[in-house]
Design a protein around this motif. Sequence first.
Motif, PDB file in Angstrom:
ATOM      1  N   LEU A  81       0.829  -1.202   0.000  1.00 11.29           N
ATOM      2  CA  LEU A  81       0.000   0.000   0.000  1.00 11.29           C
ATOM      3  C   LEU A  81       0.866   1.256   0.000  1.00 11.29           C
ATOM      4  O   LEU A  81       0.621   2.211  -0.763  1.00 11.29           O
ATOM      5  N   ILE A  82       1.904   1.278   0.817  1.00 16.23           N
ATOM      6  CA  ILE A  82       2.759   2.462   0.927  1.00 16.23           C
ATOM      7  C   ILE A  82       3.575   2.664  -0.346  1.00 16.23           C
ATOM      8  O   ILE A  82       3.747   3.798  -0.816  1.00 16.23           O
ATOM      9  N   LYS A  83       4.054   1.570  -0.945  1.00 14.39           N
ATOM     10  CA  LYS A  83       4.786   1.686  -2.208  1.00 14.39           C
ATOM     11  C   LYS A  83       3.899   2.259  -3.308  1.00 14.39           C
ATOM     12  O   LYS A  83       4.337   3.083  -4.122  1.00 14.39           O
ATOM     13  N   GLU A  84       2.638   1.828  -3.351  1.00 11.21           N
ATOM     14  CA  GLU A  84       1.706   2.355  -4.346  1.00 11.21           C
ATOM     15  C   GLU A  84       1.418   3.833  -4.086  1.00 11.21           C
ATOM     16  O   GLU A  84       1.296   4.625  -5.024  1.00 11.21           O
ATOM     17  N   HIS A  85       1.334   4.208  -2.835  1.00  9.03           N
ATOM     18  CA  HIS A  85       1.118   5.607  -2.463  1.00  9.03           C
ATOM     19  C   HIS A  85       2.266   6.474  -2.985  1.00  9.03           C
ATOM     20  O   HIS A  85       2.046   7.558  -3.549  1.00  9.03           O
ATOM     21  N   ILE A  86       3.480   5.997  -2.841  1.00  9.41           N
ATOM     22  CA  ILE A  86       4.645   6.746  -3.304  1.00  9.41           C
ATOM     23  C   ILE A  86       4.699   6.769  -4.829  1.00  9.41           C
ATOM     24  O   ILE A  86       4.981   7.805  -5.445  1.00  9.41           O
ATOM     25  N   ARG A  87       4.408   5.641  -5.471  1.00 13.48           N
ATOM     26  CA  ARG A  87       4.476   5.548  -6.935  1.00 13.48           C
ATOM     27  C   ARG A  87       3.531   6.523  -7.620  1.00 13.48           C
ATOM     28  O   ARG A  87       3.884   7.143  -8.632  1.00 13.48           O
ATOM     29  N   THR A  88       2.324   6.662  -7.098  1.00  9.74           N
ATOM     30  CA  THR A  88       1.326   7.529  -7.735  1.00  9.74           C
ATOM     31  C   THR A  88       1.520   9.003  -7.400  1.00  9.74           C
ATOM     32  O   THR A  88       0.863   9.855  -7.996  1.00  9.74           O
ATOM     33  N   GLY A  89       2.413   9.310  -6.461  1.00 12.34           N
ATOM     34  CA  GLY A  89       2.576  10.688  -6.042  1.00 12.34           C
ATOM     35  C   GLY A  89       1.369  11.206  -5.285  1.00 12.34           C
ATOM     36  O   GLY A  89       1.089  12.414  -5.285  1.00 12.34           O
ATOM     37  N   ALA A  90       0.644  10.316  -4.620  1.00 14.19           N
ATOM     38  CA  ALA A  90      -0.562  10.702  -3.894  1.00 14.19           C
ATOM     39  C   ALA A  90      -0.207  11.460  -2.621  1.00 14.19           C
ATOM     40  O   ALA A  90       0.863  11.281  -2.042  1.00 14.19           O
ATOM     41  N   VAL A 102      -2.806  11.444  -0.321  1.00 13.04           N
ATOM     42  CA  VAL A 102      -3.571  10.529   0.529  1.00 13.04           C
ATOM     43  C   VAL A 102      -3.932   9.309  -0.305  1.00 13.04           C
ATOM     44  O   VAL A 102      -4.313   9.448  -1.468  1.00 13.04           O
ATOM     45  N   THR A 103      -3.802   8.112   0.264  1.00  4.20           N
ATOM     46  CA  THR A 103      -4.256   6.898  -0.415  1.00  4.20           C
ATOM     47  C   THR A 103      -5.227   6.166   0.506  1.00  4.20           C
ATOM     48  O   THR A 103      -4.972   6.020   1.700  1.00  4.20           O
ATOM     49  N   ILE A 104      -6.336   5.716  -0.089  1.00  4.98           N
ATOM     50  CA  ILE A 104      -7.365   4.984   0.661  1.00  4.98           C
ATOM     51  C   ILE A 104      -7.408   3.554   0.133  1.00  4.98           C
ATOM     52  O   ILE A 104      -7.533   3.340  -1.080  1.00  4.98           O
ATOM     53  N   SER A 105      -7.302   2.593   1.020  1.00  4.87           N
ATOM     54  CA  SER A 105      -7.438   1.198   0.606  1.00  4.87           C
ATOM     55  C   SER A 105      -8.912   0.907   0.344  1.00  4.87           C
ATOM     56  O   SER A 105      -9.779   1.222   1.168  1.00  4.87           O
ATOM     57  N   VAL A 106      -9.206   0.306  -0.828  1.00  8.47           N
ATOM     58  CA  VAL A 106     -10.590   0.064  -1.227  1.00  8.47           C
ATOM     59  C   VAL A 106     -10.785  -1.404  -1.573  1.00  8.47           C
ATOM     60  O   VAL A 106      -9.840  -2.109  -1.921  1.00  8.47           O
ATOM     61  N   ILE A 107     -12.028  -1.850  -1.475  1.00  7.71           N
ATOM     62  CA  ILE A 107     -12.365  -3.242  -1.756  1.00  7.71           C
ATOM     63  C   ILE A 107     -13.625  -3.284  -2.614  1.00  7.71           C
ATOM     64  O   ILE A 107     -14.545  -2.489  -2.412  1.00  7.71           O
ATOM     65  N   PRO A 108     -13.679  -4.177  -3.623  1.00  8.05           N
ATOM     66  CA  PRO A 108     -14.914  -4.295  -4.412  1.00  8.05           C
ATOM     67  C   PRO A 108     -16.085  -4.726  -3.535  1.00  8.05           C
ATOM     68  O   PRO A 108     -15.926  -5.541  -2.619  1.00  8.05           O
ATOM     69  N   ALA A 109     -17.264  -4.172  -3.795  1.00  4.66           N
ATOM     70  CA  ALA A 109     -18.428  -4.455  -2.955  1.00  4.66           C
ATOM     71  C   ALA A 109     -19.672  -4.633  -3.805  1.00  4.66           C
ATOM     72  O   ALA A 109     -19.773  -4.091  -4.918  1.00  4.66           O
ATOM     73  N   GLU A 110     -20.614  -5.391  -3.286  1.00  5.83           N
ATOM     74  CA  GLU A 110     -21.897  -5.580  -3.957  1.00  5.83           C
ATOM     75  C   GLU A 110     -22.852  -4.439  -3.624  1.00  5.83           C
ATOM     76  O   GLU A 110     -22.710  -3.765  -2.595  1.00  5.83           O
ATOM     77  N   ARG A 111     -23.829  -4.264  -4.479  1.00  8.51           N
ATOM     78  CA  ARG A 111     -24.776  -3.155  -4.328  1.00  8.51           C
ATOM     79  C   ARG A 111     -25.523  -3.230  -2.991  1.00  8.51           C
ATOM     80  O   ARG A 111     -25.753  -2.211  -2.342  1.00  8.51           O
ATOM     81  N   LYS A 112     -25.863  -4.426  -2.549  1.00 10.34           N
ATOM     82  CA  LYS A 112     -26.650  -4.586  -1.324  1.00 10.34           C
ATOM     83  C   LYS A 112     -25.894  -4.136  -0.077  1.00 10.34           C
ATOM     84  O   LYS A 112     -26.497  -3.846   0.963  1.00 10.34           O
ATOM     85  N   ASP A 113     -24.564  -4.071  -0.162  1.00 15.57           N
ATOM     86  CA  ASP A 113     -23.757  -3.689   0.989  1.00 15.57           C
ATOM     87  C   ASP A 113     -23.505  -2.186   1.064  1.00 15.57           C
ATOM     88  O   ASP A 113     -22.971  -1.703   2.079  1.00 15.57           O
ATOM     89  N   ALA A 114     -23.875  -1.443   0.029  1.00 21.60           N
ATOM     90  CA  ALA A 114     -23.569  -0.015  -0.048  1.00 21.60           C
ATOM     91  C   ALA A 114     -24.074   0.795   1.154  1.00 21.60           C
ATOM     92  O   ALA A 114     -23.356   1.681   1.640  1.00 21.60           O
ATOM     93  N   PRO A 115     -25.300   0.542   1.671  1.00 25.93           N
ATOM     94  CA  PRO A 115     -25.789   1.368   2.794  1.00 25.93           C
ATOM     95  C   PRO A 115     -24.966   1.256   4.076  1.00 25.93           C
ATOM     96  O   PRO A 115     -25.165   2.038   5.000  1.00 25.93           O
ATOM     97  N   ILE A 147      -8.890   2.434   5.795  1.00 22.80           N
ATOM     98  CA  ILE A 147      -7.435   2.371   5.926  1.00 22.80           C
ATOM     99  C   ILE A 147      -6.855   3.497   5.070  1.00 22.80           C
ATOM    100  O   ILE A 147      -7.054   3.522   3.854  1.00 22.80           O
ATOM    101  N   TYR A 148      -6.149   4.428   5.706  1.00 28.34           N
ATOM    102  CA  TYR A 148      -5.657   5.612   5.013  1.00 28.34           C
ATOM    103  C   TYR A 148      -4.157   5.761   5.230  1.00 28.34           C
ATOM    104  O   TYR A 148      -3.655   5.543   6.335  1.00 28.34           O
ATOM    105  N   ILE A 149      -3.436   6.173   4.156  1.00 27.89           N
ATOM    106  CA  ILE A 149      -2.049   6.571   4.298  1.00 27.89           C
ATOM    107  C   ILE A 149      -1.947   8.036   3.886  1.00 27.89           C
ATOM    108  O   ILE A 149      -2.349   8.409   2.776  1.00 27.89           O
ATOM    109  N   ALA A 184      -6.809   5.577  -4.860  1.00 28.48           N
ATOM    110  CA  ALA A 184      -7.329   4.320  -4.329  1.00 28.48           C
ATOM    111  C   ALA A 184      -6.293   3.213  -4.486  1.00 28.48           C
ATOM    112  O   ALA A 184      -5.600   3.141  -5.503  1.00 28.48           O
ATOM    113  N   TYR A 185      -6.191   2.371  -3.472  1.00 22.52           N
ATOM    114  CA  TYR A 185      -5.367   1.165  -3.533  1.00 22.52           C
ATOM    115  C   TYR A 185      -6.291  -0.036  -3.448  1.00 22.52           C
ATOM    116  O   TYR A 185      -7.039  -0.196  -2.479  1.00 22.52           O
TER     117      TYR A 185
END
Length: 426
Positions: free
Chosen positions: A135-144, A146-159, A213-215, A249-250
Amino acid sequence: MDNVISVILGGGRGTRLYPLTKERSKPAVPLAGKYRLIDIPISNCLNSDLNKIYVLTQFNSASLHRHITRAYKFDNFSRGFIEILAATQTVESMNWYQGTADAVRQNLRFFNQPNIDFVLILSGDQLYRMNYEQLIKEHIRTGAEVTISVIPAERKDAPHLGILKIDEQSRIIDFFEKPKDGKVIDSFSLDASSFDRHGVSARGRTLLASMGIYIFNLEVLREVLKETNKTDFGKEIIPEIIKKRRVFAYFFDGYWEDIGTIKSFYEANLKMTSLTPSFDLFNEKAPIYTNPLFLPGSIINDSKITQSIIADGCIINKAEIHNSVIGIRSVIGKNVVIQDSIVMGADYYESEPNIRANRFKKIPDVGIGDNSRIRGAIIDKNVHIGENVTIENVKKLEQLDAENYMIRDYIVIIPKDSVIPSHTVI
Protein backbone atom coordinates in the motif's frame (compact mmCIF):
# COMPACT_ATOMS: atom_id res chain seq x y z
CA MET A 1 9.39 1.41 6.37
CA ASP A 2 11.21 3.38 9.07
CA ASN A 3 9.62 6.64 7.92
CA VAL A 4 6.05 5.47 8.64
CA ILE A 5 4.04 5.81 11.86
CA SER A 6 1.00 3.56 12.26
CA VAL A 7 -2.03 4.85 14.17
CA ILE A 8 -4.67 2.33 15.26
CA LEU A 9 -8.01 3.82 16.29
CA GLY A 10 -9.41 2.15 19.39
CA GLY A 11 -13.03 2.86 18.46
CA GLY A 12 -15.93 4.53 20.21
CA ARG A 13 -18.49 3.12 22.64
CA GLY A 14 -19.12 0.01 20.52
CA THR A 15 -22.87 0.15 21.13
CA ARG A 16 -23.65 -2.25 18.27
CA LEU A 17 -21.40 -4.88 19.88
CA TYR A 18 -23.01 -4.49 23.31
CA PRO A 19 -22.99 -6.41 25.70
CA LEU A 20 -19.58 -7.69 24.53
CA THR A 21 -18.40 -4.10 24.99
CA LYS A 22 -20.04 -3.59 28.38
CA GLU A 23 -16.70 -3.87 30.20
CA ARG A 24 -14.21 -3.67 27.34
CA SER A 25 -13.50 -1.63 24.22
CA LYS A 26 -14.21 -3.05 20.76
CA PRO A 27 -10.56 -3.88 19.96
CA ALA A 28 -10.31 -5.86 23.21
CA VAL A 29 -13.18 -8.23 22.31
CA PRO A 30 -11.89 -11.86 22.19
CA LEU A 31 -11.54 -13.44 18.74
CA ALA A 32 -11.14 -17.05 17.54
CA GLY A 33 -10.70 -18.49 21.02
CA LYS A 34 -7.36 -16.92 22.02
CA TYR A 35 -6.86 -13.57 20.28
CA ARG A 36 -8.27 -10.04 20.59
CA LEU A 37 -9.49 -7.89 17.69
CA ILE A 38 -6.58 -5.47 18.25
CA ASP A 39 -4.14 -8.29 17.44
CA ILE A 40 -5.19 -8.14 13.77
CA PRO A 41 -4.00 -4.61 12.84
CA ILE A 42 -0.96 -4.87 15.13
CA SER A 43 0.05 -8.19 13.52
CA ASN A 44 -0.48 -6.72 10.04
CA CYS A 45 1.86 -3.87 11.00
CA LEU A 46 4.55 -6.15 12.39
CA ASN A 47 4.32 -8.49 9.39
CA SER A 48 4.76 -5.42 7.15
CA ASP A 49 7.92 -4.32 9.02
CA LEU A 50 6.08 -1.40 10.61
CA ASN A 51 7.10 -1.15 14.26
CA LYS A 52 6.26 2.43 15.25
CA ILE A 53 2.68 2.04 16.40
CA TYR A 54 0.31 4.21 18.41
CA VAL A 55 -3.04 2.89 19.67
CA LEU A 56 -5.62 5.62 20.41
CA THR A 57 -8.06 4.59 23.13
CA GLN A 58 -10.94 6.12 25.04
CA PHE A 59 -13.83 3.91 26.26
CA ASN A 60 -13.46 0.91 28.61
CA SER A 61 -9.78 0.72 27.75
CA ALA A 62 -8.30 -0.97 30.85
CA SER A 63 -8.32 -4.54 29.47
CA LEU A 64 -7.03 -3.32 26.09
CA HIS A 65 -4.14 -1.50 27.76
CA ARG A 66 -3.33 -4.58 29.82
CA HIS A 67 -3.37 -6.86 26.78
CA ILE A 68 -1.13 -4.62 24.66
CA THR A 69 1.34 -4.05 27.50
CA ARG A 70 1.68 -7.79 28.12
CA ALA A 71 1.67 -8.95 24.51
CA TYR A 72 3.96 -6.56 22.64
CA LYS A 73 7.50 -5.80 23.73
CA PHE A 74 10.46 -4.70 21.61
CA ASP A 75 14.13 -5.09 22.35
CA ASN A 76 16.42 -2.13 22.95
CA PHE A 77 17.90 -2.27 19.45
CA SER A 78 14.79 -2.33 17.24
CA ARG A 79 13.76 1.33 17.79
CA GLY A 80 10.20 0.03 17.59
CA PHE A 81 7.37 0.72 20.00
CA ILE A 82 3.67 0.25 20.60
CA GLU A 83 2.37 3.10 22.73
CA ILE A 84 -1.13 3.77 23.99
CA LEU A 85 -2.47 7.30 23.64
CA ALA A 86 -5.54 7.50 25.86
CA ALA A 87 -7.95 10.41 25.53
CA THR A 88 -6.90 13.04 28.02
CA GLN A 89 -7.45 16.70 28.80
CA THR A 90 -4.72 19.07 27.64
CA VAL A 91 -4.19 22.82 27.38
CA GLU A 92 -5.23 22.63 23.71
CA SER A 93 -8.33 20.47 24.25
CA MET A 94 -10.51 19.65 27.25
CA ASN A 95 -12.73 17.26 25.22
CA TRP A 96 -12.89 13.52 24.65
CA TYR A 97 -12.22 12.31 21.12
CA GLN A 98 -15.19 13.44 19.03
CA GLY A 99 -14.50 11.14 16.07
CA THR A 100 -11.72 9.42 14.13
CA ALA A 101 -10.23 12.62 12.72
CA ASP A 102 -10.49 14.44 16.03
CA ALA A 103 -8.66 11.60 17.79
CA VAL A 104 -5.77 11.92 15.33
CA ARG A 105 -5.84 15.72 15.53
CA GLN A 106 -5.48 15.70 19.31
CA ASN A 107 -2.35 13.53 19.02
CA LEU A 108 -0.58 15.15 16.06
CA ARG A 109 2.26 16.33 18.29
CA PHE A 110 3.34 12.73 18.84
CA PHE A 111 3.77 12.13 15.10
CA ASN A 112 6.17 15.04 14.57
CA GLN A 113 9.29 12.91 14.84
CA PRO A 114 12.54 13.04 12.87
CA ASN A 115 12.49 11.23 9.51
CA ILE A 116 8.75 10.47 9.61
CA ASP A 117 7.08 11.13 6.24
CA PHE A 118 3.87 9.09 6.32
CA VAL A 119 1.06 8.26 8.78
CA LEU A 120 -0.90 5.02 8.30
CA ILE A 121 -4.34 5.20 9.93
CA LEU A 122 -6.07 1.90 10.77
CA SER A 123 -9.18 0.66 12.51
CA GLY A 124 -8.89 -1.53 15.59
CA ASP A 125 -11.97 -3.67 14.88
CA GLN A 126 -11.57 -5.17 11.42
CA LEU A 127 -10.62 -8.70 10.39
CA TYR A 128 -8.28 -9.01 7.40
CA ARG A 129 -4.66 -9.72 6.48
CA MET A 130 -2.79 -7.09 4.46
CA ASN A 131 0.82 -6.25 3.65
CA TYR A 132 0.86 -2.49 4.23
CA GLU A 133 4.25 -2.21 2.50
CA GLN A 134 2.54 -2.70 -0.86
CA LEU A 135 0.00 0.00 0.00
CA ILE A 136 2.76 2.46 0.93
CA LYS A 137 4.79 1.69 -2.21
CA GLU A 138 1.71 2.35 -4.35
CA HIS A 139 1.12 5.61 -2.46
CA ILE A 140 4.65 6.75 -3.30
CA ARG A 141 4.48 5.55 -6.94
CA THR A 142 1.33 7.53 -7.73
CA GLY A 143 2.58 10.69 -6.04
CA ALA A 144 -0.56 10.70 -3.89
CA GLU A 145 -1.03 12.95 -0.91
CA VAL A 146 -3.57 10.53 0.53
CA THR A 147 -4.26 6.90 -0.42
CA ILE A 148 -7.36 4.98 0.66
CA SER A 149 -7.44 1.20 0.61
CA VAL A 150 -10.59 0.06 -1.23
CA ILE A 151 -12.37 -3.24 -1.76
CA PRO A 152 -14.91 -4.30 -4.41
CA ALA A 153 -18.43 -4.45 -2.95
CA GLU A 154 -21.90 -5.58 -3.96
CA ARG A 155 -24.78 -3.16 -4.33
CA LYS A 156 -26.65 -4.59 -1.32
CA ASP A 157 -23.76 -3.69 0.99
CA ALA A 158 -23.57 -0.02 -0.05
CA PRO A 159 -25.79 1.37 2.79
CA HIS A 160 -23.24 0.11 5.33
CA LEU A 161 -20.08 1.35 3.59
CA GLY A 162 -18.40 4.45 2.25
CA ILE A 163 -18.42 4.09 -1.54
CA LEU A 164 -16.33 6.00 -4.07
CA LYS A 165 -15.60 6.71 -7.72
CA ILE A 166 -12.21 6.69 -9.42
CA ASP A 167 -10.85 7.92 -12.75
CA GLU A 168 -8.59 5.92 -15.09
CA GLN A 169 -5.51 6.76 -13.00
CA SER A 170 -7.25 5.48 -9.83
CA ARG A 171 -7.61 8.97 -8.45
CA ILE A 172 -10.74 9.28 -6.30
CA ILE A 173 -13.17 11.81 -7.76
CA ASP A 174 -16.25 11.26 -5.60
CA PHE A 175 -17.12 9.75 -2.22
CA PHE A 176 -20.37 9.04 -0.36
CA GLU A 177 -20.66 7.64 3.16
CA LYS A 178 -23.33 4.92 3.64
CA PRO A 179 -25.73 5.92 0.85
CA LYS A 180 -29.38 4.85 1.18
CA ASP A 181 -30.74 6.34 -2.05
CA GLY A 182 -30.75 3.82 -4.91
CA LYS A 183 -30.08 6.51 -7.51
CA VAL A 184 -26.99 7.65 -5.61
CA ILE A 185 -25.73 4.06 -5.39
CA ASP A 186 -26.29 3.53 -9.10
CA SER A 187 -24.32 6.68 -9.89
CA PHE A 188 -21.27 5.12 -8.22
CA SER A 189 -21.43 1.83 -10.16
CA LEU A 190 -18.34 0.90 -12.16
CA ASP A 191 -17.95 -1.31 -15.20
CA ALA A 192 -15.83 -4.47 -15.15
CA SER A 193 -12.89 -2.76 -16.89
CA SER A 194 -12.33 -0.54 -13.85
CA PHE A 195 -11.63 -3.67 -11.82
CA ASP A 196 -9.70 -5.47 -14.58
CA ARG A 197 -7.12 -2.67 -14.77
CA HIS A 198 -6.07 -3.53 -11.23
CA GLY A 199 -6.05 -7.30 -11.69
CA VAL A 200 -9.31 -7.67 -9.75
CA SER A 201 -12.28 -9.68 -11.01
CA ALA A 202 -15.60 -7.91 -10.54
CA ARG A 203 -17.53 -11.17 -9.90
CA GLY A 204 -20.84 -9.35 -9.82
CA ARG A 205 -19.48 -6.52 -7.70
CA THR A 206 -20.06 -3.06 -9.15
CA LEU A 207 -18.94 -0.72 -6.36
CA LEU A 208 -15.74 0.28 -4.60
CA ALA A 209 -15.89 0.68 -0.83
CA SER A 210 -13.46 2.32 1.56
CA MET A 211 -11.86 -0.04 4.07
CA GLY A 212 -11.19 2.79 6.51
CA ILE A 213 -7.44 2.37 5.93
CA TYR A 214 -5.66 5.61 5.01
CA ILE A 215 -2.05 6.57 4.30
CA PHE A 216 -1.33 10.32 4.57
CA ASN A 217 1.77 12.31 3.88
CA LEU A 218 2.50 13.67 7.35
CA GLU A 219 2.59 17.30 6.20
CA VAL A 220 -0.71 16.86 4.35
CA LEU A 221 -2.35 15.27 7.40
CA ARG A 222 -1.19 18.14 9.56
CA GLU A 223 -2.53 20.74 7.10
CA VAL A 224 -5.86 18.97 6.54
CA LEU A 225 -6.64 18.65 10.24
CA LYS A 226 -5.66 22.26 10.95
CA GLU A 227 -7.76 23.64 8.08
CA THR A 228 -11.00 22.24 9.51
CA ASN A 229 -12.57 21.26 12.81
CA LYS A 230 -14.46 18.35 11.23
CA THR A 231 -14.26 15.27 13.44
CA ASP A 232 -14.66 12.16 11.24
CA PHE A 233 -12.55 10.92 8.32
CA GLY A 234 -15.20 8.89 6.48
CA LYS A 235 -18.19 11.18 6.87
CA GLU A 236 -16.49 14.57 6.60
CA ILE A 237 -12.76 14.78 5.89
CA ILE A 238 -12.43 12.41 2.93
CA PRO A 239 -15.40 13.81 0.91
CA GLU A 240 -13.93 17.29 1.42
CA ILE A 241 -10.27 16.70 0.56
CA ILE A 242 -10.83 14.75 -2.69
CA LYS A 243 -11.80 18.09 -4.27
CA LYS A 244 -8.43 19.71 -3.61
CA ARG A 245 -5.92 16.97 -2.78
CA ARG A 246 -4.39 14.09 -4.72
CA VAL A 247 -6.36 11.22 -3.17
CA PHE A 248 -5.86 7.79 -4.79
CA ALA A 249 -7.33 4.32 -4.33
CA TYR A 250 -5.37 1.17 -3.53
CA PHE A 251 -7.20 -2.03 -4.56
CA PHE A 252 -7.45 -4.90 -2.09
CA ASP A 253 -9.33 -8.08 -2.97
CA GLY A 254 -8.75 -10.37 0.00
CA TYR A 255 -11.00 -11.25 2.90
CA TRP A 256 -12.12 -8.21 4.91
CA GLU A 257 -14.80 -7.93 7.56
CA ASP A 258 -15.77 -4.94 9.65
CA ILE A 259 -16.59 -6.39 13.09
CA GLY A 260 -19.17 -3.75 13.91
CA THR A 261 -22.21 -5.76 14.96
CA ILE A 262 -23.02 -8.88 16.97
CA LYS A 263 -24.03 -10.67 13.76
CA SER A 264 -20.78 -9.84 11.92
CA PHE A 265 -18.72 -10.85 14.98
CA TYR A 266 -20.60 -14.14 15.35
CA GLU A 267 -20.38 -15.05 11.65
CA ALA A 268 -16.71 -14.09 11.30
CA ASN A 269 -15.75 -16.35 14.22
CA LEU A 270 -17.73 -19.35 12.98
CA LYS A 271 -16.35 -18.99 9.44
CA MET A 272 -12.89 -19.63 10.88
CA THR A 273 -13.95 -23.14 11.93
CA SER A 274 -14.32 -24.39 8.33
CA LEU A 275 -11.70 -26.55 6.61
CA THR A 276 -11.00 -23.73 4.14
CA PRO A 277 -11.60 -20.54 6.15
CA SER A 278 -11.68 -17.19 4.39
CA PHE A 279 -9.38 -15.85 7.11
CA ASP A 280 -6.59 -18.38 7.62
CA LEU A 281 -5.07 -18.45 11.10
CA PHE A 282 -2.45 -20.99 9.93
CA ASN A 283 -0.50 -18.65 7.62
CA GLU A 284 3.10 -19.00 8.80
CA LYS A 285 4.32 -16.12 6.64
CA ALA A 286 1.95 -13.68 8.33
CA PRO A 287 1.09 -15.00 11.80
CA ILE A 288 -1.34 -13.36 14.19
CA TYR A 289 0.46 -12.36 17.38
CA THR A 290 -1.10 -12.16 20.82
CA ASN A 291 -0.31 -12.35 24.52
CA PRO A 292 1.45 -15.69 25.22
CA LEU A 293 -0.48 -17.22 28.12
CA PHE A 294 1.63 -20.36 28.67
CA LEU A 295 -1.45 -22.52 29.07
CA PRO A 296 -1.36 -26.33 28.91
CA GLY A 297 -2.77 -28.22 25.97
CA SER A 298 -6.49 -28.91 26.16
CA ILE A 299 -7.71 -32.17 27.73
CA ILE A 300 -10.51 -33.76 25.68
CA ASN A 301 -12.05 -36.95 27.00
CA ASP A 302 -14.55 -39.17 25.14
CA SER A 303 -16.01 -36.27 23.12
CA LYS A 304 -17.26 -35.72 19.59
CA ILE A 305 -15.96 -32.50 18.06
CA THR A 306 -16.54 -31.46 14.45
CA GLN A 307 -15.63 -28.28 12.55
CA SER A 308 -14.63 -26.36 15.67
CA ILE A 309 -11.77 -24.38 17.17
CA ILE A 310 -10.57 -25.50 20.61
CA ALA A 311 -8.19 -23.03 22.26
CA ASP A 312 -5.52 -23.74 24.89
CA GLY A 313 -6.12 -24.89 28.44
CA CYS A 314 -9.62 -26.36 28.01
CA ILE A 315 -11.07 -29.32 29.93
CA ILE A 316 -13.78 -31.05 27.89
CA ASN A 317 -15.40 -34.24 29.19
CA LYS A 318 -17.85 -36.37 27.19
CA ALA A 319 -19.22 -33.42 25.22
CA GLU A 320 -20.52 -32.95 21.70
CA ILE A 321 -19.33 -29.78 19.94
CA HIS A 322 -20.12 -28.76 16.36
CA ASN A 323 -19.33 -25.62 14.36
CA SER A 324 -18.24 -23.70 17.43
CA VAL A 325 -15.33 -21.73 18.90
CA ILE A 326 -14.23 -22.79 22.38
CA GLY A 327 -11.99 -20.20 24.07
CA ILE A 328 -9.14 -20.48 26.52
CA ARG A 329 -9.65 -22.25 29.88
CA SER A 330 -13.15 -23.43 28.96
CA VAL A 331 -14.42 -26.13 31.32
CA ILE A 332 -17.22 -28.17 29.74
CA GLY A 333 -19.05 -30.87 31.68
CA LYS A 334 -20.43 -34.29 30.77
CA ASN A 335 -23.08 -34.76 28.07
CA VAL A 336 -22.97 -31.09 27.08
CA VAL A 337 -24.02 -30.24 23.50
CA ILE A 338 -22.68 -27.04 21.93
CA GLN A 339 -23.62 -26.11 18.37
CA ASP A 340 -23.11 -22.96 16.26
CA SER A 341 -21.82 -21.09 19.30
CA ILE A 342 -18.91 -19.05 20.64
CA VAL A 343 -17.72 -19.90 24.15
CA MET A 344 -15.07 -17.33 25.11
CA GLY A 345 -13.73 -19.28 28.08
CA ALA A 346 -12.26 -17.75 31.22
CA ASP A 347 -9.55 -15.42 32.49
CA TYR A 348 -8.64 -17.80 35.31
CA TYR A 349 -9.05 -21.29 36.74
CA GLU A 350 -11.14 -21.30 39.90
CA SER A 351 -9.30 -22.19 43.09
CA GLU A 352 -10.66 -24.88 45.41
CA PRO A 353 -11.56 -22.37 48.18
CA ASN A 354 -13.41 -20.25 45.64
CA ILE A 355 -15.29 -23.26 44.29
CA ARG A 356 -16.35 -24.28 47.79
CA ALA A 357 -17.49 -20.73 48.60
CA ASN A 358 -19.52 -20.51 45.37
CA ARG A 359 -21.16 -23.88 45.96
CA PHE A 360 -22.14 -22.76 49.46
CA LYS A 361 -23.87 -19.80 47.78
CA LYS A 362 -25.36 -22.20 45.18
CA ILE A 363 -23.38 -20.53 42.37
CA PRO A 364 -22.26 -22.96 39.63
CA ASP A 365 -18.58 -23.31 38.78
CA VAL A 366 -17.12 -21.20 35.97
CA GLY A 367 -17.79 -23.12 32.76
CA ILE A 368 -20.69 -25.18 31.45
CA GLY A 369 -22.35 -27.73 33.73
CA ASP A 370 -23.33 -31.32 32.90
CA ASN A 371 -26.20 -32.08 30.50
CA SER A 372 -26.50 -28.49 29.23
CA ARG A 373 -27.49 -27.58 25.65
CA ILE A 374 -26.24 -24.45 23.88
CA ARG A 375 -27.16 -23.50 20.31
CA GLY A 376 -26.69 -20.25 18.39
CA ALA A 377 -25.19 -18.37 21.33
CA ILE A 378 -22.23 -16.28 22.45
CA ILE A 379 -21.05 -17.10 25.98
CA ASP A 380 -18.74 -14.33 27.21
CA LYS A 381 -15.84 -14.91 29.62
CA ASN A 382 -16.06 -16.16 33.21
CA VAL A 383 -19.70 -17.24 32.91
CA HIS A 384 -21.11 -19.70 35.47
CA ILE A 385 -23.57 -22.07 33.75
CA GLY A 386 -25.16 -24.75 35.90
CA GLU A 387 -26.33 -28.27 35.04
CA ASN A 388 -29.24 -29.09 32.72
CA VAL A 389 -29.32 -25.56 31.27
CA THR A 390 -30.77 -24.95 27.80
CA ILE A 391 -29.72 -21.87 25.83
CA GLU A 392 -31.36 -21.57 22.41
CA ASN A 393 -33.48 -18.92 20.71
CA VAL A 394 -36.36 -21.32 19.99
CA LYS A 395 -38.88 -18.49 19.49
CA LYS A 396 -36.61 -16.82 16.89
CA LEU A 397 -36.65 -13.45 18.66
CA GLU A 398 -34.54 -10.80 16.95
CA GLN A 399 -33.90 -8.73 20.08
CA LEU A 400 -34.56 -9.07 23.79
CA ASP A 401 -33.13 -7.74 27.05
CA ALA A 402 -33.46 -10.02 30.07
CA GLU A 403 -31.90 -10.04 33.53
CA ASN A 404 -28.91 -12.23 32.77
CA TYR A 405 -28.94 -12.59 28.99
CA MET A 406 -29.68 -10.66 25.80
CA ILE A 407 -30.68 -11.47 22.25
CA ARG A 408 -29.22 -9.48 19.37
CA ASP A 409 -29.65 -10.37 15.68
CA TYR A 410 -31.34 -13.64 16.83
CA ILE A 411 -28.17 -14.60 18.75
CA VAL A 412 -28.39 -15.30 22.49
CA ILE A 413 -25.60 -13.53 24.43
CA ILE A 414 -24.63 -14.37 28.00
CA PRO A 415 -22.63 -11.34 29.30
CA LYS A 416 -19.29 -11.61 31.07
CA ASP A 417 -19.35 -12.94 34.66
CA SER A 418 -23.05 -13.88 34.45
CA VAL A 419 -24.54 -16.68 36.55
CA ILE A 420 -27.05 -19.04 34.91
CA PRO A 421 -28.52 -21.36 37.59
CA SER A 422 -29.06 -25.06 36.95
CA HIS A 423 -32.21 -26.09 35.05
CA THR A 424 -32.57 -22.62 33.47
CA VAL A 425 -34.19 -22.55 30.03
CA ILE A 426 -33.39 -19.56 27.81
